[in-house]
Write an enzyme that holds these catalytic residues in place. Structure first.
Site, PDB file in Angstrom:
ATOM      1  N   ARG A 121     -11.094 -20.746  47.469  1.00  0.00           N
ATOM      2  CA  ARG A 121     -10.165 -20.489  48.575  1.00  0.00           C
ATOM      3  C   ARG A 121     -10.966 -20.407  49.863  1.00  0.00           C
ATOM      4  O   ARG A 121     -11.095 -19.341  50.459  1.00  0.00           O
ATOM      5  CB  ARG A 121      -9.403 -19.210  48.296  1.00  0.00           C
ATOM      6  CG  ARG A 121      -7.946 -19.446  47.990  1.00  0.00           C
ATOM      7  CD  ARG A 121      -7.582 -19.563  46.597  1.00  0.00           C
ATOM      8  NE  ARG A 121      -6.237 -20.097  46.459  1.00  0.00           N
ATOM      9  CZ  ARG A 121      -5.168 -19.364  46.176  1.00  0.00           C
ATOM     10  NH1 ARG A 121      -5.265 -18.076  46.010  1.00  0.00           N
ATOM     11  NH2 ARG A 121      -3.986 -19.940  46.055  1.00  0.00           N
ATOM     12  N   GLN A 126      -8.548 -25.903  51.824  1.00  0.00           N
ATOM     13  CA  GLN A 126      -7.123 -25.533  51.846  1.00  0.00           C
ATOM     14  C   GLN A 126      -6.210 -26.700  51.489  1.00  0.00           C
ATOM     15  O   GLN A 126      -5.232 -26.533  50.766  1.00  0.00           O
ATOM     16  CB  GLN A 126      -6.744 -24.985  53.217  1.00  0.00           C
ATOM     17  CG  GLN A 126      -6.811 -23.472  53.255  1.00  0.00           C
ATOM     18  CD  GLN A 126      -6.523 -22.890  54.624  1.00  0.00           C
ATOM     19  OE1 GLN A 126      -6.285 -23.612  55.575  1.00  0.00           O
ATOM     20  NE2 GLN A 126      -6.553 -21.587  54.714  1.00  0.00           N
ATOM     21  N   ASP A 129      -5.885 -27.297  47.702  1.00  0.00           N
ATOM     22  CA  ASP A 129      -5.603 -26.101  46.911  1.00  0.00           C
ATOM     23  C   ASP A 129      -4.269 -26.227  46.158  1.00  0.00           C
ATOM     24  O   ASP A 129      -3.204 -25.997  46.725  1.00  0.00           O
ATOM     25  CB  ASP A 129      -5.594 -24.910  47.874  1.00  0.00           C
ATOM     26  CG  ASP A 129      -5.415 -23.582  47.179  1.00  0.00           C
ATOM     27  OD1 ASP A 129      -5.068 -23.568  45.986  1.00  0.00           O
ATOM     28  OD2 ASP A 129      -5.607 -22.550  47.829  1.00  0.00           O
ATOM     29  N   SER A 132      -1.959 -23.031  45.866  1.00  0.00           N
ATOM     30  CA  SER A 132      -1.132 -22.746  47.049  1.00  0.00           C
ATOM     31  C   SER A 132       0.044 -23.702  47.142  1.00  0.00           C
ATOM     32  O   SER A 132       1.179 -23.277  47.381  1.00  0.00           O
ATOM     33  CB  SER A 132      -1.955 -22.866  48.332  1.00  0.00           C
ATOM     34  OG  SER A 132      -2.873 -21.821  48.411  1.00  0.00           O
ATOM     35  N   TYR A 229      -8.241 -12.170  46.553  1.00  0.00           N
ATOM     36  CA  TYR A 229      -7.388 -11.828  45.415  1.00  0.00           C
ATOM     37  C   TYR A 229      -7.317 -10.325  45.196  1.00  0.00           C
ATOM     38  O   TYR A 229      -8.206  -9.583  45.617  1.00  0.00           O
ATOM     39  CB  TYR A 229      -7.945 -12.458  44.136  1.00  0.00           C
ATOM     40  CG  TYR A 229      -7.748 -13.938  44.057  1.00  0.00           C
ATOM     41  CD1 TYR A 229      -6.472 -14.475  43.930  1.00  0.00           C
ATOM     42  CD2 TYR A 229      -8.827 -14.803  44.099  1.00  0.00           C
ATOM     43  CE1 TYR A 229      -6.286 -15.830  43.843  1.00  0.00           C
ATOM     44  CE2 TYR A 229      -8.657 -16.172  44.011  1.00  0.00           C
ATOM     45  CZ  TYR A 229      -7.370 -16.686  43.875  1.00  0.00           C
ATOM     46  OH  TYR A 229      -7.193 -18.021  43.793  1.00  0.00           O
TER      47      TYR A 229
HETATM   48  P1  NAD Z   1      -1.975 -14.364  43.416  1.00  0.00           P
HETATM   49  O1  NAD Z   1      -1.057 -15.430  42.948  1.00  0.00           O
HETATM   50  O2  NAD Z   1      -3.269 -14.171  42.720  1.00  0.00           O
HETATM   51  O3  NAD Z   1      -1.206 -12.964  43.407  1.00  0.00           O
HETATM   52  C1  NAD Z   1       0.031 -12.811  44.056  1.00  0.00           C
HETATM   53  C2  NAD Z   1       0.066 -11.505  44.803  1.00  0.00           C
HETATM   54  O4  NAD Z   1       0.206 -10.401  43.904  1.00  0.00           O
HETATM   55  C3  NAD Z   1      -1.183 -11.195  45.643  1.00  0.00           C
HETATM   56  O5  NAD Z   1      -0.815 -11.018  46.996  1.00  0.00           O
HETATM   57  C4  NAD Z   1      -1.713  -9.908  45.019  1.00  0.00           C
HETATM   58  O6  NAD Z   1      -2.346  -9.063  45.968  1.00  0.00           O
HETATM   59  C5  NAD Z   1      -0.452  -9.299  44.464  1.00  0.00           C
HETATM   60  N1  NAD Z   1      -0.657  -8.247  43.461  1.00  0.00           N
HETATM   61  C6  NAD Z   1      -1.583  -8.174  42.458  1.00  0.00           C
HETATM   62  N2  NAD Z   1      -1.435  -7.027  41.765  1.00  0.00           N
HETATM   63  C7  NAD Z   1      -0.369  -6.359  42.310  1.00  0.00           C
HETATM   64  C8  NAD Z   1       0.270  -5.120  42.025  1.00  0.00           C
HETATM   65  N3  NAD Z   1      -0.146  -4.349  41.027  1.00  0.00           N
HETATM   66  N4  NAD Z   1       1.326  -4.756  42.805  1.00  0.00           N
HETATM   67  C9  NAD Z   1       1.753  -5.551  43.821  1.00  0.00           C
HETATM   68  N5  NAD Z   1       1.183  -6.728  44.130  1.00  0.00           N
HETATM   69  C10 NAD Z   1       0.129  -7.120  43.395  1.00  0.00           C
HETATM   70  O7  NAD Z   1      -2.249 -14.543  44.974  1.00  0.00           O
HETATM   71  P2  NAD Z   1      -2.242 -15.878  45.824  1.00  0.00           P
HETATM   72  O8  NAD Z   1      -0.873 -16.236  46.208  1.00  0.00           O
HETATM   73  O9  NAD Z   1      -3.049 -16.885  45.105  1.00  0.00           O
HETATM   74  O10 NAD Z   1      -3.005 -15.416  47.135  1.00  0.00           O
HETATM   75  C11 NAD Z   1      -4.192 -14.627  47.044  1.00  0.00           C
HETATM   76  C12 NAD Z   1      -4.890 -14.574  48.391  1.00  0.00           C
HETATM   77  O11 NAD Z   1      -5.536 -15.803  48.670  1.00  0.00           O
HETATM   78  C13 NAD Z   1      -4.013 -14.301  49.588  1.00  0.00           C
HETATM   79  O12 NAD Z   1      -4.739 -13.439  50.432  1.00  0.00           O
HETATM   80  C14 NAD Z   1      -3.856 -15.638  50.239  1.00  0.00           C
HETATM   81  O13 NAD Z   1      -3.563 -15.553  51.602  1.00  0.00           O
HETATM   82  C15 NAD Z   1      -5.237 -16.193  49.993  1.00  0.00           C
HETATM   83  N6  NAD Z   1      -5.275 -17.660  50.055  1.00  0.00           N
HETATM   84  C16 NAD Z   1      -6.299 -18.262  50.725  1.00  0.00           C
HETATM   85  C17 NAD Z   1      -6.375 -19.642  50.774  1.00  0.00           C
HETATM   86  C18 NAD Z   1      -7.490 -20.359  51.487  1.00  0.00           C
HETATM   87  O14 NAD Z   1      -8.128 -19.792  52.349  1.00  0.00           O
HETATM   88  N7  NAD Z   1      -7.778 -21.593  51.106  1.00  0.00           N
HETATM   89  C19 NAD Z   1      -5.413 -20.402  50.114  1.00  0.00           C
HETATM   90  C20 NAD Z   1      -4.384 -19.747  49.442  1.00  0.00           C
HETATM   91  C21 NAD Z   1      -4.336 -18.377  49.406  1.00  0.00           C
END
Ligand code: NAD
Length: 373
Positions: A121, A126, A129, A132, A229
């Site tokens: 990430r 991006q 990905d 996403s 994460y």
């Molecule tokens: P994910 O699918 O791993 O998890 C979904 C969400 O569940 C996350 O926000 C996590 O904090 C939340 N979660 C986990 N345990 C929990 C709990 N017990 N109670 C409530 N919520 C809980 O997450 P994702 O959608 O893959 O995104 C993870 C991070 O990566 C985010 O910060 C996102 O902005 C970032 N991201 C960065 C890039 C990049 O820079 N290329 C791309 C995509 C996502």
């Protein structure tokens, strides 16, 4: 350089790894593209459209014969890749932790398997990905699935016959899917609240016009952990979260759960006792159902009813929007391969940061550090 595009064989998988648009772009890079007949059918892409874009059509054996790169959505049967060039790349969502034996079989078959879901990430990745691009669509579809199961309307309506009140929607887990779920529920006119363990999401929830519901007394993950994460929470946090959810959930009509912790089962966020406090006719959509589920009683692939509340557990939600999911996934693959295209040799050459992250197998061996942890 020959690129093969496979027809998916997993039950319920409707997506495809290339579209006529990406086929054209690969050809412009100097590659030859062979598409397995019928590959695009379930994403509303006809064989003829691939042909018009410049691809040839073949059966699996013909498509794979002499291929340097094989593109798929889910991991194909290793035995069906016989005939590819030795060291051919396979780029797909390979579920390396769940399908370890299959990874070993790719190694034994001399395939260099690249797991697209292990893309780091980082900013420059991006556009590659796949987590996403697919989660975003899942978040959207989860709200529509909830709306379809809900026997009431989402927006407030003032009619001559009286007022219909707005649905109250609670989104648990505000990553990529959760953010899109909030935005979609808002667009449908619901009153939306949301929670996450990462305090950085509070601002994002507010900016989408929803209400943050957070555990305040116990520290969560301030800022973000590795790669942004979430990690496993302390018992004290879990207890405080359960109390908070209990008081909030009884007043909600629709709950969408999306919480995941990489490499671990999904955290349990809603218990059967909490479901019992919800008003009959309410709907819960568990997007984490295939990773163990956020909701007690959720069943993968089914819509079940507990205490008058429907719990929706569809599998492979992105595939339920196959045409868009395929278009975005195909672009992720093209962005990935083209970013590393070496003009002189006419083939992609990966760098260490991204290559080592996604490469599972090479030279007959399993080489990914995360598989030997
Ligand atoms: P994910 O699918 O791993 O998890 C979904 C969400 O569940 C996350 O926000 C996590 O904090 C939340 N979660 C986990 N345990 C929990 C709990 N017990 N109670 C409530 N919520 C809980 O997450 P994702 O959608 O893959 O995104 C993870 C991070 O990566 C985010 O910060 C996102 O902005 C970032 N991201 C960065 C890039 C990049 O820079 N290329 C791309 C995509 C996502």
């Amino acid at each position: 350089m020959k690129i093969a595009v496979l027809k998916e064989t997993a039950p319920g998988e409707k997506r495809v790894a290339a579209t006529p648009e990406t086929v054209k772009k690969f050809i412009a890079l100097g590659a030859e593209v062979a598409v397995e007949r019928g590959a695009g059918e379930t994403s509303s892409i006809a064989d003829a459209d691939y042909q018009t874009a410049g691809a040839t059509l073949a059966d699996r054996t013909g498509a794979v014969a002499g291929a340097d790169i094989i593109l798929a959505v889910q991991g194909p049967d290793p035995a069906s890749l016989t005939g590819a060039r030795p060291g051919a790349w396979l780029a797909a969502i390979l579920d390396p932790f769940g399908q370890r034996a299959r990874v070993d079989a790719y190694a034994a078959a001399g395939i260099e398997a690249l797991a697209m879901e292990l893309m780091p990430r980082i900013t420059r990745a991006q556009s590659m990905d796949v987590l996403s691009s697919q989660s975003n669509l899942s978040g959207y579809k989860a709200v529509l699935d909830a709306a379809a199961e809900y026997g009431r309307a989402f927006p407030m309506m003032m009619t001559a016959a009286g007022t219909v009140s707005a649905a109250r929607v609670f989104v648990m887990g505000v990553g990529v899917a959760g953010l899109q779920a909030i935005a979609t529920a808002r667009r449908l006119g619901a009153q939306v609240s949301a929670t996450d363990v990462r305090s950085a999401t509070k601002e994002q929830i507010l900016s989408l016009g929803a209400k943050p519901v957070f555990v305040e007394a116990v520290a969560g993950i301030e800022g973000e952990g590795a790669g942004g994460y979430a990690g496993e929470m302390s018992d004290e946090y879990k207890k405080a979260q359960a109390e908070l959810v209990s008081s909030h959930i009884a007043r909600q009509d629709v709950v969408i759960t999306t919480a995941l912790i990489p490499g671990r089962p999904a955290p349990r966020l809603i218990s059967d006792a909490q479901i019992a406090t919800m008003r009959p006719g309410s709907v819960i959509v568990d997007l984490a159902v295939e990773q163990g589920g956020n909701v007690e009683g959720a069943v993968p692939g089914e819509v079940v009813e507990r205490h008058g509340v429907k719990i929706v557990g569809h599998r492979n939600v992105p595939s339920r929007l196959a045409a868009d999911a395929s278009a975005l996934y195909a672009r992720n693959l093209y962005n990935f391969l083209s970013a590393f295209w070496d003009k002189e040799t006419g083939r992609p050459v990966l760098d260490a940061e991204i290559g080592d992250a996604v490469r599972l197998t090479s030279d007959g061996k399993v080489v990914n550090a995360r598989l030997s942890e």
